[in-house]
Design an enzyme around this catalytic site. Structure first.
Site, short mmCIF file in Angstrom:
data_model
loop_
_atom_site.label_atom_id
_atom_site.label_comp_id
_atom_site.label_asym_id
_atom_site.label_seq_id
_atom_site.Cartn_x
_atom_site.Cartn_y
_atom_site.Cartn_z
N ARG A 163 -29.87 -70.03 -0.48
CA ARG A 163 -30.49 -69.47 -1.69
C ARG A 163 -31.35 -70.52 -2.38
O ARG A 163 -32.43 -70.22 -2.88
CB ARG A 163 -29.42 -68.93 -2.63
CG ARG A 163 -28.83 -67.61 -2.15
CD ARG A 163 -27.57 -67.26 -2.89
NE ARG A 163 -27.79 -67.16 -4.31
CZ ARG A 163 -26.86 -67.45 -5.24
NH1 ARG A 163 -25.65 -67.85 -4.88
NH2 ARG A 163 -27.15 -67.32 -6.51
N ASP A 195 -7.21 -69.09 -14.63
CA ASP A 195 -8.26 -70.11 -14.63
C ASP A 195 -9.41 -69.64 -15.49
O ASP A 195 -9.48 -68.48 -15.89
CB ASP A 195 -8.73 -70.40 -13.20
CG ASP A 195 -9.54 -71.70 -13.12
OD1 ASP A 195 -9.56 -72.45 -14.12
OD2 ASP A 195 -10.16 -71.94 -12.07
N LYS A 196 -10.29 -70.59 -15.77
CA LYS A 196 -11.53 -70.22 -16.46
C LYS A 196 -12.70 -70.78 -15.69
O LYS A 196 -12.56 -71.76 -14.94
CB LYS A 196 -11.51 -70.68 -17.90
CG LYS A 196 -11.84 -72.12 -18.19
CD LYS A 196 -13.20 -72.35 -18.78
CE LYS A 196 -13.69 -73.65 -18.18
NZ LYS A 196 -14.80 -74.30 -18.74
N HIS A 197 -13.84 -70.14 -15.84
CA HIS A 197 -15.06 -70.65 -15.23
C HIS A 197 -16.13 -70.68 -16.29
O HIS A 197 -16.29 -69.74 -17.06
CB HIS A 197 -15.51 -69.75 -14.07
CG HIS A 197 -16.80 -70.22 -13.46
ND1 HIS A 197 -16.86 -71.27 -12.57
CD2 HIS A 197 -18.07 -69.81 -13.64
CE1 HIS A 197 -18.12 -71.47 -12.23
NE2 HIS A 197 -18.88 -70.60 -12.86
N SER A 198 -16.88 -71.78 -16.31
CA SER A 198 -18.01 -71.86 -17.23
C SER A 198 -19.28 -71.87 -16.40
O SER A 198 -19.33 -72.49 -15.33
CB SER A 198 -17.91 -73.14 -18.05
OG SER A 198 -19.16 -73.43 -18.62
N LYS A 215 -15.26 -68.22 -4.97
CA LYS A 215 -14.55 -69.50 -5.07
C LYS A 215 -13.34 -69.38 -6.00
O LYS A 215 -12.28 -69.92 -5.73
CB LYS A 215 -15.51 -70.58 -5.57
CG LYS A 215 -16.55 -70.95 -4.54
CD LYS A 215 -17.61 -71.88 -5.08
CE LYS A 215 -18.61 -71.17 -5.94
NZ LYS A 215 -19.90 -71.82 -6.12
N LYS A 216 -13.53 -68.69 -7.12
CA LYS A 216 -12.43 -68.59 -8.08
C LYS A 216 -11.29 -67.74 -7.52
O LYS A 216 -10.12 -68.06 -7.69
CB LYS A 216 -12.94 -67.99 -9.40
CG LYS A 216 -13.75 -68.99 -10.21
CD LYS A 216 -12.83 -70.04 -10.83
CE LYS A 216 -13.54 -71.35 -11.06
NZ LYS A 216 -12.67 -72.42 -11.57
N THR A 257 -17.19 -81.34 -14.03
CA THR A 257 -15.82 -81.69 -14.43
C THR A 257 -15.24 -82.78 -13.53
O THR A 257 -14.56 -83.69 -14.00
CB THR A 257 -14.96 -80.41 -14.39
OG1 THR A 257 -15.50 -79.51 -15.36
CG2 THR A 257 -13.51 -80.69 -14.73
N SER A 289 -20.99 -65.48 -5.62
CA SER A 289 -20.83 -66.91 -5.37
C SER A 289 -19.73 -67.49 -6.26
O SER A 289 -18.82 -68.18 -5.79
CB SER A 289 -22.18 -67.61 -5.64
OG SER A 289 -22.03 -68.99 -5.67
N1 URA Z 1 -22.93 -71.39 -9.68
C1 URA Z 1 -22.41 -70.97 -8.50
O1 URA Z 1 -21.36 -71.40 -8.09
N2 URA Z 1 -23.12 -70.07 -7.80
C2 URA Z 1 -24.31 -69.58 -8.21
O2 URA Z 1 -24.87 -68.77 -7.52
C3 URA Z 1 -24.82 -70.02 -9.44
C4 URA Z 1 -24.10 -70.93 -10.17
#
Ligand code: URA
Length: 399
Positions: free
Chosen positions: A168, A80-83, A187-188, A120, A183
């Site tokens: 936060r 996967d990728k995360h931006s 999730k990833k 997305t 964070s």
């Molecule tokens: N995106 C996230 O999912 N978590 C953060 O803390 C900042 C950006």
């Protein structure tokens, strides 16, 4: 360790063992740790910092606070990728089917837009019938059928992050590199992947305003992702002007489909291939073969890839170049703000977005324009047009 000892240790700048961090995270989810205690922990972690081992421990505990997906019976690699978010950032829409066409499985869990960056899921929902709320069984079927999916976070994925992220936001502790790292990665990593590539953006349209900040975040995520057992790479990319030409929801799907058919734009195609980092990616993208894979993914998630996108029927307003010259600035933040005011984005998670409004950015940095030539075409519905036009004008410098 009891929660008061955990808090005292961090308050004094001490180091926490993984078991203590896990006990804290478990307590946050079960309710044993009060909101006040959780907020205190975040504030101490923000001020005192967390070292690499503590950040790995926090990430893993947050990942394990809910379901961790796994894909028995399917062949990987699972990638996967995360931006970190940008303007016109439609990379996921092109990358997922292209990487799947190259033989990977891409179980992509994505988010909605908040503030000036698009989401997305909001873009994908402009496809009639497309669902982003599939459960674990449906996700498995979609992955088997199409090799990729783009779905929302189920309620059971990293619930600790949902609680801590909200706290936060309330306690001014968002901009902490260890907390952002945990964070994002919690999730990833819950997607059950072997490999992750990060697109860490910097610039006016990005979360990180400077290259230095983007590099620090990229370093942290790569170190912690690797420490958690996932092959993790990062690219640091420019987000001072929008990516591609389209900014909005349906309009970004349109541009992604063109890209999947091998019709560019060049900056988007190049970035997708750079992130996948496989020499076979570019010829495959240029051949248009990944479009068929896109159609499979859309159908597997209930959508109709041939149907007109939602939100059609918007009016158009062209913003023209006031003078002739070369574009030296096409500011991502101003363009994003303009499309936000037209209704493409949202301020609160529960607000709706308009699928059809947005901007088509004709002229980008380095382009030569004549006076009166279109810079941007705005698609608009019932609000925000005058302010959006002013913002588009302010986005440009022409010399
Ligand atoms: N995106 C996230 O999912 N978590 C953060 O803390 C900042 C950006």
């Amino acid at each position: 360790m009891k929660i008061d000892e955990i808090l005292e240790t961090k308050r004094e700048g001490g180091r926490l063992e993984p078991e203590a961090i896990r006990a804290f995270v478990d307590g946050v989810v079960s309710g044993e740790v009060t909101r006040a205690q959780a907020a205190a922990f975040l504030a101490f972690a923000f001020v005192r910092g967390l070292d690499a081992d503590e950040t790995v421990a926090l990430t893993l505990a947050m990942r394990d606070s809910g379901d961790v997906l796994s894909w028995p019976g399917l062949d990987g690699p699972f990638v996967d990728k995360h931006s970190t978010g940008g303007v016109g950032d439609k990379v996921s829409l092109v990358l997922a089917p292209l990487w799947a066409e190259l033989g990977a499985k891409v179980p992509m869990i994505s988010g909605r837009g908040l503030g000036h960056t698009g989401g997305t899921l909001d873009k994908m929902e402009s496809i009639p019938g497309f669902r982003v709320d599939l459960d674990a069984d449906a996700l498995r079927r979609a992955l088997a059928e199409a090799g990729c999916f783009i779905n929302g976070q189920t309620g059971r994925l990293a619930p600790a992050d949902r609680i801590l992220y909200a706290l936060r936001n309330e306690t001014a502790t968002v901009p902490s590199i260890p907390l952002i790292t945990a964070s994002i990665l919690s999730k990833k990593l819950a997607e059950g992947i072997d490999e992750l590539v990060l697109d860490v953006k910097w610039g006016t349209g990005a979360f990180m305003k400077t290259v230095e900040d983007a590099r620090a975040l990229a370093d942290s995520i790569v170190r912690v992702g690797t420490g958690a057992g996932v092959r993790t790479r990062a690219r640091i990319t420019d987000m001072n002007q929008p990516l591609g030409h389209a900014v909005g929801n349906a309009i970004e799907v349109e541009e992604s489909v063109r890209c999947l058919r091998g019709e560019g734009p060049e900056d988007l195609a190049a970035l997708v291939c750079e992130l996948i980092d496989d020499p076979r990616a570019r010829p495959l993208l240029d051949s248009g073969a990944a479009y068929e894979r896109w159609c499979r993914m859309v159908r597997a998630q209930g959508g109709d890839p041939e149907a007109p996108l939602l939100g059609s029927g918007c009016e158009e307003r062209v913003v023209e170049a006031p003078v002739a010259g070369t574009v030296t600035r096409c500011d991502a933040w101003h363009i994003a703000r303009a499309t936000f005011l037209l209704g493409a984005g949202r301020l609160r998670a529960e607000d709706p977005v308009h699928p059809g409004v947005g901007a088509w950015v004709h002229a980008k940095v380095g382009d030569r324009v004549e006076a009166g030539q279109p810079l941007v075409t705005l698609r608009h519905a019932d609000r925000g047009l005058d302010e959006a036009v002013a913002l588009v004008r302010a986005a440009y410098a022409i010399q």
